[in-house]
Design a protein around this motif. Sequence first.
Motif, PDB file in Angstrom:
ATOM      1  N   UNK A  55      58.082  79.661 106.705  1.00 16.55           N
ATOM      2  CA  UNK A  55      57.911  78.218 106.801  1.00 16.55           C
ATOM      3  C   UNK A  55      59.240  77.589 107.181  1.00 16.55           C
ATOM      4  N   UNK A  56      59.220  76.770 108.207  1.00 13.69           N
ATOM      5  CA  UNK A  56      60.411  76.005 108.594  1.00 13.69           C
ATOM      6  C   UNK A  56      60.168  74.545 108.226  1.00 13.69           C
ATOM      7  N   UNK A  57      61.162  73.944 107.631  1.00 14.12           N
ATOM      8  CA  UNK A  57      61.042  72.575 107.141  1.00 14.12           C
ATOM      9  C   UNK A  57      62.095  71.689 107.777  1.00 14.12           C
ATOM     10  N   UNK A  58      61.692  70.480 108.116  1.00 20.27           N
ATOM     11  CA  UNK A  58      62.590  69.519 108.740  1.00 20.27           C
ATOM     12  C   UNK A  58      62.446  68.187 108.025  1.00 20.27           C
ATOM     13  N   UNK A  59      63.489  67.798 107.306  1.00 18.03           N
ATOM     14  CA  UNK A  59      63.479  66.526 106.584  1.00 18.03           C
ATOM     15  C   UNK A  59      64.067  65.422 107.450  1.00 18.03           C
ATOM     16  N   UNK A  60      63.548  64.231 107.274  1.00 15.57           N
ATOM     17  CA  UNK A  60      64.048  63.074 108.013  1.00 15.57           C
ATOM     18  C   UNK A  60      63.766  61.813 107.224  1.00 15.57           C
ATOM     19  N   UNK A  61      64.336  60.708 107.685  1.00 14.42           N
ATOM     20  CA  UNK A  61      64.043  59.419 107.080  1.00 14.42           C
ATOM     21  C   UNK A  61      65.134  58.853 106.201  1.00 14.42           C
ATOM     22  N   UNK A  62      66.203  59.591 106.012  1.00 13.84           N
ATOM     23  CA  UNK A  62      67.285  59.074 105.195  1.00 13.84           C
ATOM     24  C   UNK A  62      67.994  57.921 105.871  1.00 13.84           C
ATOM     25  N   UNK A  63      68.863  57.266 105.125  1.00 11.30           N
ATOM     26  CA  UNK A  63      69.608  56.148 105.674  1.00 11.30           C
ATOM     27  C   UNK A  63      70.346  55.411 104.592  1.00 11.30           C
ATOM     28  N   UNK A  64      70.806  54.230 104.960  1.00  9.95           N
ATOM     29  CA  UNK A  64      71.534  53.385 104.025  1.00  9.95           C
ATOM     30  C   UNK A  64      70.680  52.186 103.671  1.00  9.95           C
ATOM     31  N   UNK A  65      70.657  51.848 102.395  1.00  9.36           N
ATOM     32  CA  UNK A  65      69.843  50.733 101.932  1.00  9.36           C
ATOM     33  C   UNK A  65      70.533  50.084 100.739  1.00  9.36           C
ATOM     34  N   UNK A  66      70.280  48.838 100.533  1.00  9.22           N
ATOM     35  CA  UNK A  66      70.832  48.151  99.365  1.00  9.22           C
ATOM     36  C   UNK A  66      69.983  48.460  98.134  1.00  9.22           C
ATOM     37  N   UNK A  67      70.604  48.309  96.987  1.00 10.71           N
ATOM     38  CA  UNK A  67      69.891  48.521  95.727  1.00 10.71           C
ATOM     39  C   UNK A  67      68.642  47.640  95.690  1.00 10.71           C
ATOM     40  N   UNK A  68      67.556  48.233  95.222  1.00 12.55           N
ATOM     41  CA  UNK A  68      66.284  47.528  95.194  1.00 12.55           C
ATOM     42  C   UNK A  68      65.439  47.754  96.425  1.00 12.55           C
ATOM     43  N   UNK A  69      66.033  48.354  97.437  1.00  9.67           N
ATOM     44  CA  UNK A  69      65.326  48.593  98.673  1.00  9.67           C
ATOM     45  C   UNK A  69      64.480  49.854  98.634  1.00  9.67           C
ATOM     46  N   UNK A  70      63.880  50.165  99.768  1.00 10.23           N
ATOM     47  CA  UNK A  70      62.970  51.305  99.862  1.00 10.23           C
ATOM     48  C   UNK A  70      63.279  52.159 101.087  1.00 10.23           C
ATOM     49  N   UNK A  71      62.944  53.417 100.959  1.00  9.72           N
ATOM     50  CA  UNK A  71      63.009  54.354 102.081  1.00  9.72           C
ATOM     51  C   UNK A  71      61.835  55.320 101.955  1.00  9.72           C
ATOM     52  N   UNK A  72      61.404  55.861 103.072  1.00 12.78           N
ATOM     53  CA  UNK A  72      60.395  56.912 103.041  1.00 12.78           C
ATOM     54  C   UNK A  72      60.927  58.130 103.774  1.00 12.78           C
ATOM     55  N   UNK A  73      61.014  59.219 103.048  1.00 15.26           N
ATOM     56  CA  UNK A  73      61.435  60.483 103.636  1.00 15.26           C
ATOM     57  C   UNK A  73      60.210  61.262 104.085  1.00 15.26           C
ATOM     58  N   UNK A  74      60.389  62.040 105.136  1.00 19.49           N
ATOM     59  CA  UNK A  74      59.338  62.913 105.624  1.00 19.49           C
ATOM     60  C   UNK A  74      59.861  64.334 105.704  1.00 19.49           C
ATOM     61  N   UNK A  75      58.976  65.276 105.509  1.00 18.85           N
ATOM     62  CA  UNK A  75      59.319  66.692 105.633  1.00 18.85           C
ATOM     63  C   UNK A  75      58.225  67.342 106.466  1.00 18.85           C
ATOM     64  N   UNK A  76      58.560  67.686 107.687  1.00 22.16           N
ATOM     65  CA  UNK A  76      57.600  68.310 108.596  1.00 22.16           C
ATOM     66  C   UNK A  76      57.752  69.821 108.529  1.00 22.16           C
ATOM     67  N   UNK A  77      56.628  70.503 108.408  1.00 19.24           N
ATOM     68  CA  UNK A  77      56.643  71.953 108.262  1.00 19.24           C
ATOM     69  C   UNK A  77      56.018  72.636 109.467  1.00 19.24           C
TER      70      UNK A  77
END
Length: 121
Positions: free
Chosen positions: A1-23
């Motif tokens: 299985x090969x995995x590729x994570x994405x979606x990181x970044x910079x955000x202020x406290x209280x904010x939101x992010x969504x990470x993805x992991x494609x296999x």
Amino acid sequence: VQLQASGGGMVQAGGSLRLSCAASGRTFSRYTAGWFRQAPGKEREFVVAITWSGSSRYYADSVKGRFTISRDNAKNTVYLQMNNLKPEDTAVYYCAANERWVVGTDDYAYWGQGTQVTVSS
């Protein structure tokens, strides 16, 4: 299985992010999937895991009520929705997969590269 994570970044406290992991590779839909993180100078820690069917999830206490893991087996992708982010969530986040159900430890067979999440105060 090969995995590729994405979606990181910079955000202020209280904010939101969504990470993805494609296999890709083996039948990912039959694997437990997990997210881990490693902050500077700290050991890698378990964040959350989800069973292959999505029927069960297990969260670290530090993220309960703020993070949500989900998966779309048709797309071979696992997601980590992170809400109400805090500066202490700053870390490199890794996705992982394993044939067995494992929580609380990093005893996973397959790992993706990390994606950086930075939360400013």
